[in-house]
Write a protein that holds these residues in place. Structure first.
Motif, short mmCIF file in Angstrom:
data_model
loop_
_atom_site.label_atom_id
_atom_site.label_comp_id
_atom_site.label_asym_id
_atom_site.label_seq_id
_atom_site.Cartn_x
_atom_site.Cartn_y
_atom_site.Cartn_z
N GLU A 124 33.93 39.14 45.03
CA GLU A 124 34.64 37.87 45.21
C GLU A 124 33.77 36.69 44.77
O GLU A 124 34.24 35.77 44.08
CB GLU A 124 35.05 37.71 46.68
CG GLU A 124 35.87 38.86 47.23
CD GLU A 124 35.03 39.99 47.83
OE1 GLU A 124 35.61 40.88 48.48
OE2 GLU A 124 33.78 39.95 47.67
N ARG A 127 33.36 36.54 40.93
CA ARG A 127 34.54 36.00 40.24
C ARG A 127 34.64 34.49 40.42
O ARG A 127 34.85 33.76 39.44
CB ARG A 127 35.80 36.68 40.77
CG ARG A 127 37.08 36.10 40.19
CD ARG A 127 38.30 36.84 40.68
NE ARG A 127 39.51 36.09 40.38
CZ ARG A 127 40.75 36.47 40.74
NH1 ARG A 127 40.91 37.61 41.40
NH2 ARG A 127 41.80 35.73 40.44
N LEU A 214 38.09 28.03 44.42
CA LEU A 214 38.61 29.29 43.88
C LEU A 214 38.48 30.42 44.89
O LEU A 214 39.38 31.26 45.04
CB LEU A 214 37.86 29.64 42.60
CG LEU A 214 38.13 28.73 41.40
CD1 LEU A 214 37.11 28.99 40.30
CD2 LEU A 214 39.55 28.95 40.88
N TYR A 215 37.35 30.45 45.57
CA TYR A 215 37.11 31.50 46.59
C TYR A 215 38.16 31.40 47.68
O TYR A 215 38.77 32.41 48.08
CB TYR A 215 35.71 31.31 47.16
CG TYR A 215 35.05 32.59 47.65
CD1 TYR A 215 35.71 33.50 48.45
CD2 TYR A 215 33.71 32.86 47.33
CE1 TYR A 215 35.09 34.65 48.91
CE2 TYR A 215 33.09 34.02 47.78
CZ TYR A 215 33.78 34.91 48.57
OH TYR A 215 33.17 36.05 49.03
N GLN A 217 41.04 30.05 47.51
CA GLN A 217 42.37 30.30 46.97
C GLN A 217 42.69 31.78 46.87
O GLN A 217 43.81 32.21 47.16
CB GLN A 217 42.48 29.64 45.60
CG GLN A 217 43.82 29.85 44.89
CD GLN A 217 43.84 29.21 43.52
OE1 GLN A 217 42.98 28.39 43.18
NE2 GLN A 217 44.83 29.58 42.71
N HIS A 218 41.70 32.58 46.49
CA HIS A 218 41.95 33.99 46.19
C HIS A 218 41.48 34.95 47.28
O HIS A 218 42.01 36.08 47.36
CB HIS A 218 41.28 34.37 44.88
CG HIS A 218 41.82 33.65 43.68
ND1 HIS A 218 43.07 33.88 43.18
CD2 HIS A 218 41.26 32.68 42.89
CE1 HIS A 218 43.28 33.12 42.12
NE2 HIS A 218 42.21 32.38 41.92
N PHE A 219 40.50 34.56 48.09
CA PHE A 219 39.87 35.54 48.98
C PHE A 219 39.73 35.04 50.41
O PHE A 219 38.85 35.51 51.14
CB PHE A 219 38.48 35.93 48.44
CG PHE A 219 38.51 36.44 47.04
CD1 PHE A 219 39.11 37.67 46.75
CD2 PHE A 219 37.97 35.71 46.00
CE1 PHE A 219 39.14 38.16 45.45
CE2 PHE A 219 38.00 36.18 44.70
CZ PHE A 219 38.59 37.41 44.42
#
Length: 270
Positions: A124, A127, A214-215, A217-219
């Motif tokens: 995570e 990315r 981003l972290y 948002q996705h994880f």
């Protein structure tokens, strides 16, 4: 001459500031080792532990000899019946060479167990930081050491000359308040960037701010915390000995598989 992947001086500095209460990955590695030793019907009297974290592992195995994970291991050939390579193989510039040296230190029918970080570790973070750096700076810098896939590890054991090789994996998940909390934890466990090719100047704050977005948002977890994966790869292998089980020679079976399964054989179609 190819530069080594790991800057060993930087790695030593990082390990020097380790906090004992942050070594939860080592606690998990110890549990993996203990599980495997309990399944082995054998006692071990001459144990060596290769690690960059001597305090933790000396406490776990007070009678063992602690060996630093330098390129050349301080191991006498044929001196051990058990060698543990603990939480260090992922930083090795020559992992096969490390396993070969462990193999040479074993007496016949001696056991080697290695636990190290695997390829899904911090996927995570990789990315989020990668996408953020490309967006902010237009480039990508080395931040996390390339880690092997489980499929590659059985081959490493065989190349090292170990018999009965087994490679398996366990994935742990931790949760963090934000990306800076995660980086603080990595510093406390001595696992921050020690790559030779790393940037030698501080990362721009905008990169971390974008990575945080981003972290999250996705994880993010339902509670709004950040999820981080840690993969422990466990390798076991034995020094060859005549007493060990060996595969049967092809064509030596005394009974057909179809008979054992009470099945009817079908001819192959032309």
């Amino acid at each position: 001459m190819t530069k080594p992947m790991t800057d060993t001086h930087a790695l030593a500095r990082h390990r020097a500031r380790v906090h004992r209460d942050a070594l939860f990955l080592h606690e998990a590695a110890l549990a993996e080792v203990q599980d495997r030793l309990e399944m082995v019907n054998k006692s071990f009297t001459d144990v060596a532990i290769v690690t960059g974290h001597p305090g933790f592992w000396a406490d776990a195995f007070p009678a063992a000899r602690i060996v630093a994970d330098t390129d050349t291991l301080d191991l006498t050939p044929g001196s051990c019946d058990l060698v543990l390579h603990m939480m260090a193989l992922h930083w090795a510039n020559d992992p096969v060479g490390q396993l070969i040296q462990c193999r040479r230190a074993l007496r016949p029918d001696g056991l080697m167990i290695s636990v190290s970080l695997g390829g899904d570790t911090l996927q995570e973070l990789r990315r989020a930081l990668g996408e953020a750096e490309v967006a902010v700076t237009g480039g990508l810098s080395p931040r996390i050491a390339p880690l092997p896939d489980l499929r590659d590890l059985g081959g490493l054991l065989q190349r090292a000359g170990l018999a009965l090789p087994v490679a398996d994996t366990a994935v742990m998940t931790a949760e963090y308040r934000d990306i800076r909390h995660l980086c603080h934890d990595l510093r406390a466990m001595g696992e921050t960037n020690a790559l030779t090719a790393r940037q030698r100047h501080p990362t721009r704050r905008a990169v971390f701010d974008r990575a945080q977005e981003l972290y999250a948002q996705h994880f993010a977890t339902p509670a709004g915390r950040l999820r981080a994966s840690y993969e422990l790869q466990v390798l076991t292998g034995w020094a060859p000995d005549d007493s060990q089980q060996k595969p049967l020679r092809p064509g030596s079976a005394q009974q057909r598989l179809a008979d054992a399964l009470a099945a009817t054989e079908q001819p192959l179609a032309d």
